[in-house]
Design a protein around this motif. Structure first.
Motif, PDB file in Angstrom:
ATOM      1  N   ALA A 166     -10.386  -0.596   9.994  1.00  0.00           N
ATOM      2  CA  ALA A 166      -9.422  -0.849   8.915  1.00  0.00           C
ATOM      3  C   ALA A 166      -8.231   0.093   9.008  1.00  0.00           C
ATOM      4  O   ALA A 166      -7.094  -0.305   8.714  1.00  0.00           O
ATOM      5  CB  ALA A 166     -10.120  -0.695   7.558  1.00  0.00           C
ATOM      6  N   LEU A 167      -8.442   1.330   9.417  1.00  0.00           N
ATOM      7  CA  LEU A 167      -7.323   2.262   9.602  1.00  0.00           C
ATOM      8  C   LEU A 167      -6.434   1.849  10.765  1.00  0.00           C
ATOM      9  O   LEU A 167      -5.206   2.016  10.709  1.00  0.00           O
ATOM     10  CB  LEU A 167      -7.858   3.679   9.822  1.00  0.00           C
ATOM     11  CG  LEU A 167      -8.510   4.371   8.616  1.00  0.00           C
ATOM     12  CD1 LEU A 167      -9.112   5.703   9.027  1.00  0.00           C
ATOM     13  CD2 LEU A 167      -7.483   4.573   7.502  1.00  0.00           C
ATOM     14  N   MET A 168      -7.006   1.323  11.820  1.00  0.00           N
ATOM     15  CA  MET A 168      -6.207   0.853  12.956  1.00  0.00           C
ATOM     16  C   MET A 168      -5.362  -0.349  12.576  1.00  0.00           C
ATOM     17  O   MET A 168      -4.249  -0.524  13.104  1.00  0.00           O
ATOM     18  CB  MET A 168      -7.126   0.505  14.131  1.00  0.00           C
ATOM     19  CG  MET A 168      -7.841   1.697  14.743  1.00  0.00           C
ATOM     20  SD  MET A 168      -9.091   1.196  15.959  1.00  0.00           S
ATOM     21  CE  MET A 168      -8.073   0.368  17.183  1.00  0.00           C
ATOM     22  N   HIS A 169      -5.861  -1.177  11.684  1.00  0.00           N
ATOM     23  CA  HIS A 169      -5.131  -2.387  11.292  1.00  0.00           C
ATOM     24  C   HIS A 169      -4.170  -2.149  10.132  1.00  0.00           C
ATOM     25  O   HIS A 169      -3.369  -3.038   9.798  1.00  0.00           O
ATOM     26  CB  HIS A 169      -6.133  -3.480  10.898  1.00  0.00           C
ATOM     27  CG  HIS A 169      -5.528  -4.834  10.767  1.00  0.00           C
ATOM     28  ND1 HIS A 169      -4.809  -5.451  11.772  1.00  0.00           N
ATOM     29  CD2 HIS A 169      -5.522  -5.715   9.722  1.00  0.00           C
ATOM     30  CE1 HIS A 169      -4.399  -6.629  11.366  1.00  0.00           C
ATOM     31  NE2 HIS A 169      -4.810  -6.821  10.125  1.00  0.00           N
ATOM     32  N   PHE A 170      -4.191  -0.994   9.538  1.00  0.00           N
ATOM     33  CA  PHE A 170      -3.345  -0.718   8.369  1.00  0.00           C
ATOM     34  C   PHE A 170      -1.897  -0.509   8.805  1.00  0.00           C
ATOM     35  O   PHE A 170      -1.610   0.081   9.853  1.00  0.00           O
ATOM     36  CB  PHE A 170      -3.858   0.530   7.644  1.00  0.00           C
ATOM     37  CG  PHE A 170      -3.021   0.926   6.453  1.00  0.00           C
ATOM     38  CD1 PHE A 170      -3.135   0.247   5.257  1.00  0.00           C
ATOM     39  CD2 PHE A 170      -2.107   1.963   6.547  1.00  0.00           C
ATOM     40  CE1 PHE A 170      -2.371   0.604   4.165  1.00  0.00           C
ATOM     41  CE2 PHE A 170      -1.350   2.332   5.461  1.00  0.00           C
ATOM     42  CZ  PHE A 170      -1.474   1.653   4.264  1.00  0.00           C
ATOM     43  N   ARG A 171      -0.954  -1.005   7.976  1.00  0.00           N
ATOM     44  CA  ARG A 171       0.480  -0.816   8.189  1.00  0.00           C
ATOM     45  C   ARG A 171       1.120  -0.412   6.863  1.00  0.00           C
ATOM     46  O   ARG A 171       0.800  -0.970   5.809  1.00  0.00           O
ATOM     47  CB  ARG A 171       1.151  -2.105   8.698  1.00  0.00           C
ATOM     48  CG  ARG A 171       0.648  -2.583  10.047  1.00  0.00           C
ATOM     49  CD  ARG A 171       1.034  -1.638  11.165  1.00  0.00           C
ATOM     50  NE  ARG A 171       0.657  -2.169  12.458  1.00  0.00           N
ATOM     51  CZ  ARG A 171      -0.528  -2.011  13.035  1.00  0.00           C
ATOM     52  NH1 ARG A 171      -1.477  -1.324  12.398  1.00  0.00           N
ATOM     53  NH2 ARG A 171      -0.784  -2.522  14.221  1.00  0.00           N
ATOM     54  N   ARG A 172       2.015   0.562   6.946  1.00  0.00           N
ATOM     55  CA  ARG A 172       2.753   1.000   5.754  1.00  0.00           C
ATOM     56  C   ARG A 172       4.228   0.670   5.927  1.00  0.00           C
ATOM     57  O   ARG A 172       4.743   0.677   7.055  1.00  0.00           O
ATOM     58  CB  ARG A 172       2.573   2.500   5.521  1.00  0.00           C
ATOM     59  CG  ARG A 172       3.082   3.396   6.642  1.00  0.00           C
ATOM     60  CD  ARG A 172       2.827   4.853   6.318  1.00  0.00           C
ATOM     61  NE  ARG A 172       3.284   5.743   7.379  1.00  0.00           N
ATOM     62  CZ  ARG A 172       4.505   6.231   7.481  1.00  0.00           C
ATOM     63  NH1 ARG A 172       5.406   5.900   6.568  1.00  0.00           N
ATOM     64  NH2 ARG A 172       4.845   7.037   8.468  1.00  0.00           N
ATOM     65  N   PRO A 173       4.942   0.349   4.841  1.00  0.00           N
ATOM     66  CA  PRO A 173       6.363  -0.023   4.977  1.00  0.00           C
ATOM     67  C   PRO A 173       7.218   1.187   5.326  1.00  0.00           C
ATOM     68  O   PRO A 173       6.972   2.316   4.881  1.00  0.00           O
ATOM     69  CB  PRO A 173       6.704  -0.590   3.594  1.00  0.00           C
ATOM     70  CG  PRO A 173       5.730   0.055   2.666  1.00  0.00           C
ATOM     71  CD  PRO A 173       4.468   0.254   3.452  1.00  0.00           C
ATOM     72  N   GLU A 174       8.256   0.935   6.111  1.00  0.00           N
ATOM     73  CA  GLU A 174       9.177   2.008   6.488  1.00  0.00           C
ATOM     74  C   GLU A 174      10.052   2.424   5.314  1.00  0.00           C
ATOM     75  O   GLU A 174      10.344   3.601   5.131  1.00  0.00           O
ATOM     76  CB  GLU A 174      10.044   1.556   7.664  1.00  0.00           C
ATOM     77  CG  GLU A 174      10.973   2.627   8.207  1.00  0.00           C
ATOM     78  CD  GLU A 174      11.764   2.139   9.404  1.00  0.00           C
ATOM     79  OE1 GLU A 174      12.449   2.953  10.040  1.00  0.00           O
ATOM     80  OE2 GLU A 174      11.694   0.929   9.700  1.00  0.00           O
ATOM     81  N   ALA A 175      10.508   1.458   4.521  1.00  0.00           N
ATOM     82  CA  ALA A 175      11.305   1.732   3.318  1.00  0.00           C
ATOM     83  C   ALA A 175      10.455   1.404   2.093  1.00  0.00           C
ATOM     84  O   ALA A 175       9.790   0.361   2.034  1.00  0.00           O
ATOM     85  CB  ALA A 175      12.596   0.908   3.317  1.00  0.00           C
ATOM     86  N   SER A 181      10.933  -4.634   4.796  1.00  0.00           N
ATOM     87  CA  SER A 181      11.222  -3.629   5.819  1.00  0.00           C
ATOM     88  C   SER A 181      10.138  -3.649   6.899  1.00  0.00           C
ATOM     89  O   SER A 181       9.091  -4.299   6.767  1.00  0.00           O
ATOM     90  CB  SER A 181      11.304  -2.237   5.181  1.00  0.00           C
ATOM     91  OG  SER A 181      10.053  -1.891   4.593  1.00  0.00           O
ATOM     92  N   ALA A 182      10.395  -2.920   7.974  1.00  0.00           N
ATOM     93  CA  ALA A 182       9.451  -2.873   9.091  1.00  0.00           C
ATOM     94  C   ALA A 182       8.161  -2.173   8.669  1.00  0.00           C
ATOM     95  O   ALA A 182       8.164  -1.245   7.857  1.00  0.00           O
ATOM     96  CB  ALA A 182      10.077  -2.157  10.275  1.00  0.00           C
ATOM     97  N   MET A 183       7.042  -2.634   9.232  1.00  0.00           N
ATOM     98  CA  MET A 183       5.732  -2.072   8.941  1.00  0.00           C
ATOM     99  C   MET A 183       5.333  -1.120  10.065  1.00  0.00           C
ATOM    100  O   MET A 183       5.417  -1.471  11.247  1.00  0.00           O
ATOM    101  CB  MET A 183       4.687  -3.175   8.783  1.00  0.00           C
ATOM    102  CG  MET A 183       5.084  -4.256   7.779  1.00  0.00           C
ATOM    103  SD  MET A 183       5.369  -3.610   6.119  1.00  0.00           S
ATOM    104  CE  MET A 183       3.702  -3.217   5.638  1.00  0.00           C
ATOM    105  N   ILE A 184       4.888   0.086   9.690  1.00  0.00           N
ATOM    106  CA  ILE A 184       4.594   1.149  10.638  1.00  0.00           C
ATOM    107  C   ILE A 184       3.088   1.416  10.637  1.00  0.00           C
ATOM    108  O   ILE A 184       2.487   1.568   9.567  1.00  0.00           O
ATOM    109  CB  ILE A 184       5.355   2.435  10.282  1.00  0.00           C
ATOM    110  CG1 ILE A 184       6.858   2.157  10.216  1.00  0.00           C
ATOM    111  CG2 ILE A 184       5.065   3.542  11.282  1.00  0.00           C
ATOM    112  CD1 ILE A 184       7.662   3.342   9.758  1.00  0.00           C
TER     113      ILE A 184
END
Length: 443
Positions: A166-175, A181-184
């Protein structure tokens, strides 16, 4: 869950049935070998509206759901540039009837949470400094909650694998304030995987090493006398070891289990990478479809890229333009003021004739064509107006006296000055005549 005496004797007897003291030939109650995992299935999902990812892991009959979410909070004053990573395990009665009393199994849930924290957070698998937004003001707090949906045995490995997936698949927004915005992804230095071994002492009076099991079921856990958990990454680096109590084991058994765990962790890491890459591609396509709109949801980039543009043939374009347009007539010289009138008139007639010939292919009416022909035949060049003659008057004078001569020069194009009356002297003669006589006398 309680085991009867017959069930316990059956499980122990299946482990005693060895073939030439070869552990690989021992068949367990479910038909597996001693060092075989049950069938594993991973299901990864990602939320499109908020920073959240889910991983549902099914290991045999064991099912767990790991949910990773993120929020922006203030950091600790003594660590202003570090984010937070928290783990919690929930044992609900839905997973097993023995979890009905939460207070009785609260210690077990805390132990599972501690094992996951040691295997992921304490071994520095996640860079917490990369979670900082503004030092001392705001950082990301990542929380991983694991729900046990069905307890079928080996919860330690199931919880650990589901958490790291789940941590590998998680993405947080850049803005923060821009949902598009792009997901990091999270900054993971390595991927730790926990492998647990269980030990069963077949005879209490026997001094031999206990039987080693990998991935025990919930029924097999009832006859287990001890367990040890290794945490390895894909580089065969030992990240953590967890063993509390249980039967004593020799050093050779510990080293042999460590080598087996390193090999199993490397294979599981490849499986996790493939599963997360496939899920990430699906999540990217879903997000692109949402950003583009519903009408583009069934169209893919590969289908559009197969349509190649046909190049235009422009090899004969220059020759065709030369036939249609005569560049020599387009750049005809402009008549100047001092040019010969006949030459200017001839150049103008030639230009008009060329325009008339070029208009033959145009779709115009006959009346317009005759009018254009009449204009080309009646073109005239206007002559510049001749300069006004200068008044000459010569008057003899016997006076040899030198007088100051003042010359008044007037432009022939200044019509206002030419129309103005000339000043006259007292005796009626013009001032220009007096100036002219004075100039002749001086000579």
């Amino acid at each position: 869950m309680m085991l009867s005496s017959n069930e316990r004797d059956f499980l122990v007897a299946s482990l005693k049935n060895r073939r030439g003291n070869d552990d690989s030939g021992v068949q367990r109650a479910d038909g597996r070998g001693l060092l075989e995992f049950r069938r594993m299935n991973l299901s990864l999902r990602r939320s499109l509206n908020e920073p959240q990812s889910e991983c549902e892991l099914q290991l045999g009959r064991t099912r767990v759901l790991a949910v990773v979410s993120g929020e922006v909070v203030a950091p600790f004053p003594d660590r202003p540039t570090e984010g937070f990573l928290q783990f919690s395990v929930e044992l609900s009665p839905m997973g097993a009837a023995i979890f009905e009393h939460k207070q009785a199994h609260k210690a077990w849930a805390a132990e599972l949470s501690r094992i996951v924290e040691r295997s992921i957070r304490d071994c520095k698998a996640l860079d917490t400094e990369a979670l900082a937004i503004v030092a001392g003001e705001s950082v990301w707090a990542i929380k991983c909650t694991i729900h046990v949906l069905d307890h079928g045995g080996n919860l330690v490995d199931a919880v650990s694998i589901a958490s790291i997936a789940a941590l590998m698949h998680f993405r947080r927004p850049e803005a923060l304030n821009d949902p598009d915005s792009a997901m990091i992804p999270l900054s993971l230095h390595h991927i730790p995987v926990s492998i647990s071994f269980s030990f069963v002492q077949l005879d209490a009076n026997d001094q031999d090493d206990p039987v080693v099991l990998l991935d025990p079921t919930d029924r097999e856990e009832k006859i287990v006398d001890g367990a040890i958990t290794y945490t390895f990454n894909s580089f065969r680096e030992l990240c953590a070891v967890h063993k509390i109590g249980g039967v004593s084991i020799s050093t050779d058994v510990v080293l042999r289990c460590a080598n087996i765990a390193a090999a199993k962790a490397e294979a599981l890491t490849e499986t996790l990478k493939e599963a997360t890459e496939t899920a990430d591609r699906d999540a990217i396509e879903q997000r692109r479809a949402r950003l583009r709109g519903k009408e583009f949801q069934d169209k893919s980039v590969e289908a559009l890229s197969t349509q190649k543009a046909v190049p235009l043939d422009v090899s004969g374009l220059d020759k065709a333009m030369e036939e249609v347009v005569d560049f020599a007539t387009l750049h005809a010289p402009i008549p100047l003021r001092n040019d010969d009138l006949a030459a200017k008139k001839a150049a103008t007639r030639e230009l008009m004739a060329s325009l008339e010939s070029s208009a033959e292919g145009l779709a115009i009416t006959q009346a317009a064509r005759e009018h254009f022909h009449q204009l080309t035949q009646t073109v005239q060049v206007s002559k510049p107006a001749p300069a006004a003659p200068m008044a000459d008057a010569a008057m003899n004078s016997d006076s040899d006296e030198e007088e100051e001569v003042v010359m008044h020069v007037q432009s022939e194009f200044d019509k206002t000055a030419a129309a103005a009356p000339k000043p006259t002297s007292d005796d009626g003669s013009s001032s220009d005549e007096e100036d002219l006589m004075a100039a002749i006398k001086r000579k």
